[in-house]
Design a protein around this motif. Structure first.
Motif, PDB file in Angstrom:
ATOM      1  N   MET A 296       0.864  -1.208   0.105  1.00  0.00           N
ATOM      2  CA  MET A 296      -0.003  -0.406   0.395  1.00  0.00           C
ATOM      3  C   MET A 296       0.711   1.432  -0.097  1.00  0.00           C
ATOM      4  SD  MET A 296      -1.533  -0.300   3.604  1.00  0.00           S
ATOM      5  CE  MET A 296      -0.304  -1.169   5.588  1.00  0.00           C
ATOM      6  N   ALA A 297      -0.172   2.274  -0.239  1.00  0.00           N
ATOM      7  CA  ALA A 297       1.238   3.869  -0.167  1.00  0.00           C
ATOM      8  C   ALA A 297       0.164   5.071  -0.192  1.00  0.00           C
ATOM      9  CB  ALA A 297       1.366   3.980  -1.513  1.00  0.00           C
ATOM     10  N   TYR A 298       0.760   5.811   0.423  1.00  0.00           N
ATOM     11  CA  TYR A 298       0.328   7.093   0.761  1.00  0.00           C
ATOM     12  C   TYR A 298       0.561   8.376   0.022  1.00  0.00           C
ATOM     13  CZ  TYR A 298       2.623   8.970   4.266  1.00  0.00           C
ATOM     14  OH  TYR A 298       4.570   8.894   5.318  1.00  0.00           O
ATOM     15  N   CYS A 299      -0.086   9.596   0.165  1.00  0.00           N
ATOM     16  CA  CYS A 299       0.441  10.915  -0.744  1.00  0.00           C
ATOM     17  C   CYS A 299      -0.220  11.661  -0.307  1.00  0.00           C
ATOM     18  CB  CYS A 299      -0.098  11.029  -2.597  1.00  0.00           C
ATOM     19  SG  CYS A 299      -2.108  10.459  -3.361  1.00  0.00           S
ATOM     20  N   PHE A 300       0.034  12.904  -0.933  1.00  0.00           N
ATOM     21  CA  PHE A 300      -0.691  14.060  -0.157  1.00  0.00           C
ATOM     22  C   PHE A 300      -2.051  14.965  -0.393  1.00  0.00           C
ATOM     23  CE2 PHE A 300       4.111  13.166   0.440  1.00  0.00           C
ATOM     24  CZ  PHE A 300       3.960  13.890   1.744  1.00  0.00           C
ATOM     25  N   ASP A 301      -2.885  14.259  -0.800  1.00  0.00           N
ATOM     26  CA  ASP A 301      -4.589  14.791  -1.079  1.00  0.00           C
ATOM     27  C   ASP A 301      -4.503  15.415  -0.296  1.00  0.00           C
ATOM     28  OD1 ASP A 301      -4.856  14.322  -3.890  1.00  0.00           O
ATOM     29  OD2 ASP A 301      -3.251  12.554  -3.346  1.00  0.00           O
ATOM     30  N   PHE A 302      -5.046  14.178   0.929  1.00  0.00           N
ATOM     31  CA  PHE A 302      -5.725  14.951   2.320  1.00  0.00           C
ATOM     32  C   PHE A 302      -5.052  15.547   2.960  1.00  0.00           C
ATOM     33  CE2 PHE A 302      -9.340  11.014   0.928  1.00  0.00           C
ATOM     34  CZ  PHE A 302      -9.128  12.016   0.141  1.00  0.00           C
ATOM     35  N   LEU A 303      -3.355  15.728   2.708  1.00  0.00           N
ATOM     36  CA  LEU A 303      -3.059  15.883   3.991  1.00  0.00           C
ATOM     37  C   LEU A 303      -2.907  18.274   3.640  1.00  0.00           C
ATOM     38  CD1 LEU A 303       0.105  12.903   4.380  1.00  0.00           C
ATOM     39  CD2 LEU A 303      -2.274  14.189   5.905  1.00  0.00           C
ATOM     40  N   GLY A 304      -3.063  18.806   2.978  1.00  0.00           N
ATOM     41  CA  GLY A 304      -3.242  19.976   2.514  1.00  0.00           C
ATOM     42  C   GLY A 304      -4.541  20.709   3.185  1.00  0.00           C
ATOM     43  N   GLY A 324      -6.638   1.342  -9.565  1.00  0.00           N
ATOM     44  CA  GLY A 324      -7.082   0.219  -9.672  1.00  0.00           C
ATOM     45  C   GLY A 324      -7.104  -0.823  -8.777  1.00  0.00           C
ATOM     46  N   ASP A 325      -6.017  -2.124  -9.399  1.00  0.00           N
ATOM     47  CA  ASP A 325      -6.320  -2.943  -8.110  1.00  0.00           C
ATOM     48  C   ASP A 325      -5.418  -2.877  -6.333  1.00  0.00           C
ATOM     49  OD1 ASP A 325      -3.666  -3.520  -9.350  1.00  0.00           O
ATOM     50  OD2 ASP A 325      -3.948  -5.422  -9.635  1.00  0.00           O
ATOM     51  N   GLY A 326      -4.200  -1.515  -7.042  1.00  0.00           N
ATOM     52  CA  GLY A 326      -3.660  -1.399  -6.116  1.00  0.00           C
ATOM     53  C   GLY A 326      -4.503  -1.201  -5.030  1.00  0.00           C
ATOM     54  N   TRP A 327      -3.660  -0.636  -3.574  1.00  0.00           N
ATOM     55  CA  TRP A 327      -4.323  -0.282  -2.376  1.00  0.00           C
ATOM     56  C   TRP A 327      -4.211   0.903  -1.406  1.00  0.00           C
ATOM     57  CZ3 TRP A 327      -8.551  -2.322  -0.399  1.00  0.00           C
ATOM     58  CH2 TRP A 327      -8.688  -2.280   0.096  1.00  0.00           C
ATOM     59  N   PRO A 328      -4.777   1.901  -1.232  1.00  0.00           N
ATOM     60  CA  PRO A 328      -4.503   3.267  -0.717  1.00  0.00           C
ATOM     61  C   PRO A 328      -4.301   3.498   1.097  1.00  0.00           C
ATOM     62  CG  PRO A 328      -6.398   3.334  -1.303  1.00  0.00           C
ATOM     63  CD  PRO A 328      -5.568   2.564  -1.626  1.00  0.00           C
ATOM     64  N   CYS A 329      -3.455   4.175   1.069  1.00  0.00           N
ATOM     65  CA  CYS A 329      -3.463   4.076   3.075  1.00  0.00           C
ATOM     66  C   CYS A 329      -4.245   5.371   2.611  1.00  0.00           C
ATOM     67  CB  CYS A 329      -1.765   3.575   3.479  1.00  0.00           C
ATOM     68  SG  CYS A 329      -1.749   3.755   5.098  1.00  0.00           S
ATOM     69  N   TRP A 330      -5.222   5.956   3.594  1.00  0.00           N
ATOM     70  CA  TRP A 330      -5.031   7.165   3.688  1.00  0.00           C
ATOM     71  C   TRP A 330      -5.044   7.892   5.026  1.00  0.00           C
ATOM     72  CZ3 TRP A 330      -7.398   9.303  -0.185  1.00  0.00           C
ATOM     73  CH2 TRP A 330      -7.378   7.871  -1.092  1.00  0.00           C
ATOM     74  N   ALA A 331      -4.752   9.551   5.118  1.00  0.00           N
ATOM     75  CA  ALA A 331      -4.166   9.655   6.106  1.00  0.00           C
ATOM     76  C   ALA A 331      -4.063  10.730   6.210  1.00  0.00           C
ATOM     77  CB  ALA A 331      -2.581   9.530   6.033  1.00  0.00           C
ATOM     78  N   LEU A 332      -5.026  11.804   7.537  1.00  0.00           N
ATOM     79  CA  LEU A 332      -5.613  12.897   7.274  1.00  0.00           C
ATOM     80  C   LEU A 332      -4.147  13.972   8.071  1.00  0.00           C
ATOM     81  CD1 LEU A 332      -9.275  12.785   8.145  1.00  0.00           C
ATOM     82  CD2 LEU A 332      -7.829  12.825   5.850  1.00  0.00           C
ATOM     83  N   SER A 333      -3.903  13.413   8.903  1.00  0.00           N
ATOM     84  CA  SER A 333      -2.605  14.001   9.264  1.00  0.00           C
ATOM     85  C   SER A 333      -1.074  13.070   9.072  1.00  0.00           C
ATOM     86  CB  SER A 333      -2.761  14.310  11.216  1.00  0.00           C
ATOM     87  OG  SER A 333      -3.986  15.451  11.223  1.00  0.00           O
ATOM     88  N   ASN A 334       0.065  13.684   9.713  1.00  0.00           N
ATOM     89  CA  ASN A 334       1.042  13.168  10.270  1.00  0.00           C
ATOM     90  C   ASN A 334       1.976  13.910  10.395  1.00  0.00           C
ATOM     91  OD1 ASN A 334       2.424  13.694   8.196  1.00  0.00           O
ATOM     92  ND2 ASN A 334       2.226  12.588   6.927  1.00  0.00           N
ATOM     93  N   HIS A 335       3.427  13.140  11.666  1.00  0.00           N
ATOM     94  CA  HIS A 335       4.254  14.189  11.381  1.00  0.00           C
ATOM     95  C   HIS A 335       4.756  15.506  10.663  1.00  0.00           C
ATOM     96  CE1 HIS A 335       6.479  11.058   9.124  1.00  0.00           C
ATOM     97  NE2 HIS A 335       7.580  11.835   9.003  1.00  0.00           N
ATOM     98  N   ASP A 336       4.851  15.714   9.468  1.00  0.00           N
ATOM     99  CA  ASP A 336       5.170  16.009   8.712  1.00  0.00           C
ATOM    100  C   ASP A 336       4.373  18.016   7.818  1.00  0.00           C
ATOM    101  OD1 ASP A 336       7.217  15.774   8.233  1.00  0.00           O
ATOM    102  OD2 ASP A 336       6.883  13.576   6.499  1.00  0.00           O
ATOM    103  N   CYS A 337       3.029  17.506   9.197  1.00  0.00           N
ATOM    104  CA  CYS A 337       2.460  18.119   8.129  1.00  0.00           C
ATOM    105  C   CYS A 337       1.408  19.485   9.036  1.00  0.00           C
ATOM    106  CB  CYS A 337       1.403  17.988   6.618  1.00  0.00           C
ATOM    107  SG  CYS A 337       0.231  16.586   7.233  1.00  0.00           S
TER     108      CYS A 337
END
Length: 546
Positions: A296-304, A324-337
């Motif tokens: 899985m992976a996450y990007c910054f779309d919900f971190l702004g 597609g068949d990929g799997w996201p990890c959704w975060a709204l906050s983390n140590h960088d934002c």
């Protein structure tokens, strides 16, 4: 031989711990591994499935552990390897998986590998980092920029060459084009797997490879301030380039496959990659599809900053198109934002918005990542310049205040010194004004508290197979409301959220007339009248098909 994997991570909840700020056990003002072990019951009771520990490896701490000087040992400020073993054992006893933060793209400039590499141009590790000659006029070899500001190239007088650093000058980039580098890094990954870790969060997972020809990135001009991008810091010229050659290179994929093959030798393991890219969702899709790279992976779309219904709908629509068949990890906050309570709710966030955002997050197709303190509704801390520790914030002050505001100590006991985080005279960052009133002991067991809501929500979610594993179908765009269906073979849900501070209505979609409200989540502020849903500000609900 491939080991079995029970997929605990797929649809699970991962709780991120920033070790410096979670719990100080020895009074030195800095959180540590024994402190984390003491507080694991809080996370288990909350309803998380696992924890992610930000770096605790040996480091000069120029970037607070993201500059590693020894991949296979614990920095003394955090404890010892035996402390880590005890943490893993306690977590596993509580039913929690343990993931650790692996920083593979770069090391500290104090790492023995770099000390060897910079010593000469012909030593055995001379090519372990990215070195390049100056141009004829003495300038760096290309226009690549550092995320922390300025050129990504630093002159070194020992070799009379430049070395690449995508981050601080004290964080030189490893040369992944060298197979020896890949082998050495994979050996460090195996070290912690053998100690019992259940997975990795991979820092800057799309930064591993650089363009071997060192071609300059094309420019795209200053960002349009009227069109905020959640992945862009408008005060940093890094955003003025199209990052075609300094990251997200195609050579990344075979290395990720090597990494996956290693993890697949260990039962029930997983990886989540951090993706900072001009098109984050597309990269998430590329890195997670096919079942042979990242889990899985996450990007910054919900971190702004943007968080209204049309924006959220647009992100989910693009997600549905590309992942597609990929799997996201959704975060709204983390140590960088900036913390989501402030970023989405302003200086005085409405508790209803905090709860709505949490319900929205746990309803999405994917894995949930919850940052420490979100379950308390903590707002961003406002710090004086004199209290700042983050080099990013110190460099870009005052327009950008850095990342310290989301890294202040976790408040455990409202009436204890430093809110129960430390018994020392002074913690590394001060406990934020207003955080003590939201301390764990003030909220635990209290009806209507944010902590109580999160606990109820996460435990309720565990019993909803459609949310953990089901498909997702987005309903048409609405100016105030985000709505989508989740379904699997045994359950079908309608998830609806009013992301506005005004009342809203939504006609029940076809097939949902007569559906009943699904109780137990704790979400409120909505009702059904005939064939219409009525929402209070920041209201939402879950409907279950008959």
């Amino acid at each position: 031989m491939k080991a079995p994997n029970n997929g605990w991570w797929r649809g699970g909840v991962i709780y991120q711990i920033y070790p410096r700020s979670f719990q100080d056990s020895n009074g030195d003002g800095i959180g540590d591994l024994p402190g984390i072990t003491q507080r694991l019951e809080h996370i288990a009771a909350l309803g998380a499935d696992g924890i992610w520990l930000s770096p605790f490896f040996k480091s000069p701490m120029k970037d607070f552990g993201y500059d590693v000087s020894d991949y296979c040992d614990v920095d003394p400020m955090f404890g010892t390897l035996d402390d880590f073993r005890a943490l893993v054992a306690r977590a596993h006893a509580l039913g929690l998986k343990v993931m650790i933060d692996q920083v593979l793209s770069h090391t500290s400039d104090q790492h023995p590998w770099f000390l060897d590499s910079r010593a000469s141009r012909d030593n055995p590790r001379a090519d372990w980092y990215v070195w390049a000659d100056a141009k004829d006029d003495g300038n760096p070899p290309n226009n690549w920029l550092s995320i922390f500001g300025g050129s990504a190239w630093q002159w070194d007088t020992r070799r009379c060459q430049y070395y690449l650093h995508n981050f601080l000058t004290s964080q030189p980039d490893l040369n992944f084009h060298n197979p020896q580098v890949q082998d050495a890094l994979l050996a460090t990954v195996k070290f912690w797997l053998d100690l019992g870790v259940d997975g990795y969060r991979l820092d800057t997972a799309n930064f591993y490879f650089h363009d071997a020809e060192l071609r300059s990135n094309p420019g795209k001009g200053a960002p349009d301030p009227s069109k905020p991008d959640p992945a862009v810091n408008p005060f940093n010229p890094y955003a003025w380039q199209q990052h075609l050659y300094d990251k997200s290179r195609p050579e990344n994929l075979p290395f990720l496959q090597r990494l996956r093959a290693l993890l697949d030798q260990y039962s029930d393991t997983t990886m989540v990659g951090e993706i900072g890219d001009d098109d984050g969702l597309a990269r998430v899709a590329e890195y997670t599809r096919g079942g042979d790279k990242l889990h899985m992976a996450y990007c910054f779309d919900f971190l702004g900053q943007p968080h209204d219904a049309p924006f959220l709908h647009g992100v989910l629509q693009r997600f549905d198109t590309v992942v597609g068949d990929g799997w996201p990890c959704w975060a709204l906050s983390n140590h960088d934002c900036e913390r989501s309570a402030t970023r989405w709710g302003g200086p005085n966030p409405d508790p209803r918005l905090i709860r709505l955002a949490a319900a929205f997050q746990v309803s999405l197709r994917g894995t949930v990542c919850l940052y420490q303190g979100e379950e308390l509704g903590l707002p961003e801390a406002q710090l004086r310049f004199e209290d700042l520790q983050d080099p990013y914030g110190i460099t870009l002050w005052p327009q950008y205040k850095g990342r310290d505001g989301c890294r202040t100590p976790m408040p455990w006991q409202a009436d204890a010194p430093h809110a129960g985080f430390s018994t020392g005279a002074r913690p590394w960052l001060p406990v934020a004004d207003g955080h003590t009133a939201l301390a764990v002991d003030r909220q635990a067991g209290r009806d209507g508290s944010t902590l109580g809501f999160f606990t109820q929500l996460l435990h309720w979610r565990r019993d909803q197979p459609a949310l953990r594993h089901g498909r997702m179908q987005l309903l048409p765009r609405h100016p105030q409301v985000v709505a989508f269906e989740r379904d699997d073979s045994v359950q079908r849900l309608l998830c609806v959220f009013n992301f506005s501070d005004q009342p809203a209505t939504l006609a029940l979609p076809a097939g949902w007339i007569g559906a009943g409200t699904l109780a137990g989540s704790g979400l409120s502020g909505a009702r059904i009248e005939g064939d219409t849903l009525h929402f209070e500000p920041w209201g939402g609900l879950f409907l279950q098909a008959p």
